[in-house]
Write a protein that holds these residues in place. Structure first.
Motif, short mmCIF file in Angstrom:
data_model
loop_
_atom_site.label_atom_id
_atom_site.label_comp_id
_atom_site.label_asym_id
_atom_site.label_seq_id
_atom_site.Cartn_x
_atom_site.Cartn_y
_atom_site.Cartn_z
N SER A 82 8.05 -3.42 2.37
CA SER A 82 7.45 -2.22 2.95
C SER A 82 7.15 -2.35 4.44
O SER A 82 6.60 -1.43 5.03
CB SER A 82 6.14 -1.89 2.21
N VAL B 246 -5.20 3.91 4.90
CA VAL B 246 -3.97 4.17 4.14
C VAL B 246 -4.38 4.62 2.75
O VAL B 246 -4.80 3.82 1.92
CB VAL B 246 -3.06 2.93 4.07
N ARG C 289 3.88 6.58 2.36
CA ARG C 289 2.51 6.11 2.58
C ARG C 289 1.87 6.91 3.70
O ARG C 289 2.45 7.07 4.77
CB ARG C 289 2.51 4.62 2.94
N ASP D 209 0.27 3.65 -6.89
CA ASP D 209 0.77 2.30 -6.74
C ASP D 209 -0.19 1.28 -7.31
O ASP D 209 0.21 0.16 -7.61
CB ASP D 209 0.97 1.96 -5.26
N THR E 113 2.65 10.43 7.67
CA THR E 113 3.22 9.80 6.48
C THR E 113 4.51 9.08 6.86
O THR E 113 5.33 9.61 7.61
CB THR E 113 3.49 10.84 5.39
N THR F 59 9.47 5.64 -1.18
CA THR F 59 8.02 5.70 -1.20
C THR F 59 7.52 6.38 0.07
O THR F 59 8.20 6.39 1.10
CB THR F 59 7.38 4.30 -1.29
N HIS G 150 0.74 -1.22 0.00
CA HIS G 150 0.00 0.00 0.00
C HIS G 150 0.79 1.29 0.00
O HIS G 150 1.67 1.43 0.79
CB HIS G 150 -0.86 -0.01 1.21
N GLY G 151 0.34 2.24 -0.76
CA GLY G 151 0.96 3.54 -0.85
C GLY G 151 0.02 4.50 -1.48
O GLY G 151 -1.13 4.53 -1.16
N SER G 152 0.48 5.36 -2.37
CA SER G 152 -0.41 6.30 -3.03
C SER G 152 -1.25 5.57 -4.06
O SER G 152 -0.98 4.44 -4.42
CB SER G 152 0.42 7.38 -3.74
N GLY H 187 -0.37 9.58 0.06
CA GLY H 187 1.07 9.40 -0.01
C GLY H 187 1.62 10.01 -1.28
O GLY H 187 1.04 10.96 -1.84
N ASN I 148 -5.06 1.02 1.20
CA ASN I 148 -5.29 1.15 -0.24
C ASN I 148 -6.43 0.27 -0.72
O ASN I 148 -6.37 -0.33 -1.80
CB ASN I 148 -4.01 0.85 -1.02
#
Length: 309
Positions: A48, A172, A301, A12, A237, A299, A7-9, A175, A144
């Protein structure tokens, strides 16, 4: 719906970095080979893990944090985050919720390997249709996953209804897009990753518009929390900063990300950018991702918290 752990922006979601092929009720995943994809998702989520461990410590250390006895990991994928949450909240039962049986199998196997088999269990559910199936919780972790739901406000309201008094939602979302290469890599037009981000943003909008019951929302998560009766508890973040030279695991992750983005975005990329990506993916090219010494991974998140009174 599957959250592909890592998971991130929203950028992703265009690639299986983390970690995740973007899919849900609106995506056809029947042709995916989960014997291949599962280990990739698991490996990328492991990469991650420091971000998620730090986020879990933040949640556990909040002054008004409730006693966490039951956790829902929404869209758990292969269970990496579910197991981290079990370690962070040692009194809790953690339920890994996903719609892909093969990934739930991996989650069960992982929890057994880590000695968490009696505290991490799995639940097959299609969301948002089967929200009521999940039961109540002290912590709902949605990494995400929400942006795969057409009516995000309605799903947040559903989460709020599952929380026990004092319970927390950890969302989440947002990011920043990952960065893996210098702006100028020595061939092609500089700024390749920025152009990939722009194409991915268009892909994301098309994905959102195709969801059942799709509804546009201003991505002000605090305002959305308030609208569904939850009290915002803050936003932080968390960075993953792996400088060059990368480990073999991290380098493999970067290669897999570029390969997935090339497959998904090829029709929207220029011929020149496609040629650059093909050269980057060529294992025999000394200037490619397999060999160049300047590949890194950065990265960010973002986690948004809200609490039920």
């Amino acid at each position: 719906m599957t959250k592909h752990a890592g998971h991130g922006s929203h950028h992703d979601t265009a690639h299986a970095r983390h970690d995740r092929p973007a899919h849900g009720p609106h995506h056809d995943t029947t042709d995916l080979d989960w014997d291949v994809m599962g280990p990739i998702l698991e490996r990328n989520a492991e990469l991650s893990s420091p971000q998620y461990q730090e986020a879990a410590r933040w949640i556990a250390g909040l002054p008004n944090a409730p006693r966490v006895r039951r956790v829902l990991d929404i869209g758990s994928g292969p269970g990496v985050i579910a197991c981290l949450l079990a370690a962070a909240f040692p009194e809790a039962e953690v339920v890994a919720v996903d719609s892909t049986p093969a990934l739930l199998d991996r989650a069960r196997a992982r929890s057994a390997r880590l000695g968490l088999g009696d505290r991490v269990r799995t639940l097959h559910a299609e969301l948002p249709d089967e929200l009521a199936k999940l039961g109540d919780a002290d912590l709902i972790w949605a990494g995400n996953a929400l942006h795969h739901m057409g009516d995000q406000r309605a799903v947040l309201a559903g989460f709020a209804g599952l929380l026990r008094p004092g319970g927390t939602v950890a969302l989440v979302e947002g990011g920043l897009p990952p960065r893996q290469l210098p702006r100028d890599i020595g061939f092609g037009r500089p700024g390749l990753e920025a152009r990939l981000d722009a194409v991915t943003a268009d892909w994301f909008e098309e994905m959102r518009a195709s969801l059942p019951d799709a509804r546009r929302e201003t991505e002000d998560w605090s305002a959305l929390f308030t609208a569904v009766g939850l009290a915002p508890q803050g936003t932080r973040t968390f960075l993953l900063d792996l400088p060059a030279p990368l480990s073999d695991q991290a380098r493999d992750h970067v290669v897999a990300e570029f390969a997935q983005r090339r497959d998904m975005l090829a029709d929207a990329l220029t011929a020149d950018d496609l040629a650059v990506i093909d050269r980057l993916l060529d294992p025999d090219d000394p200037a490619g991702l397999h060999h160049r010494p300047d590949v890194f991974l950065l990265t960010a998140r973002t986690v948004h918290l809200a609490r039920r009174a």
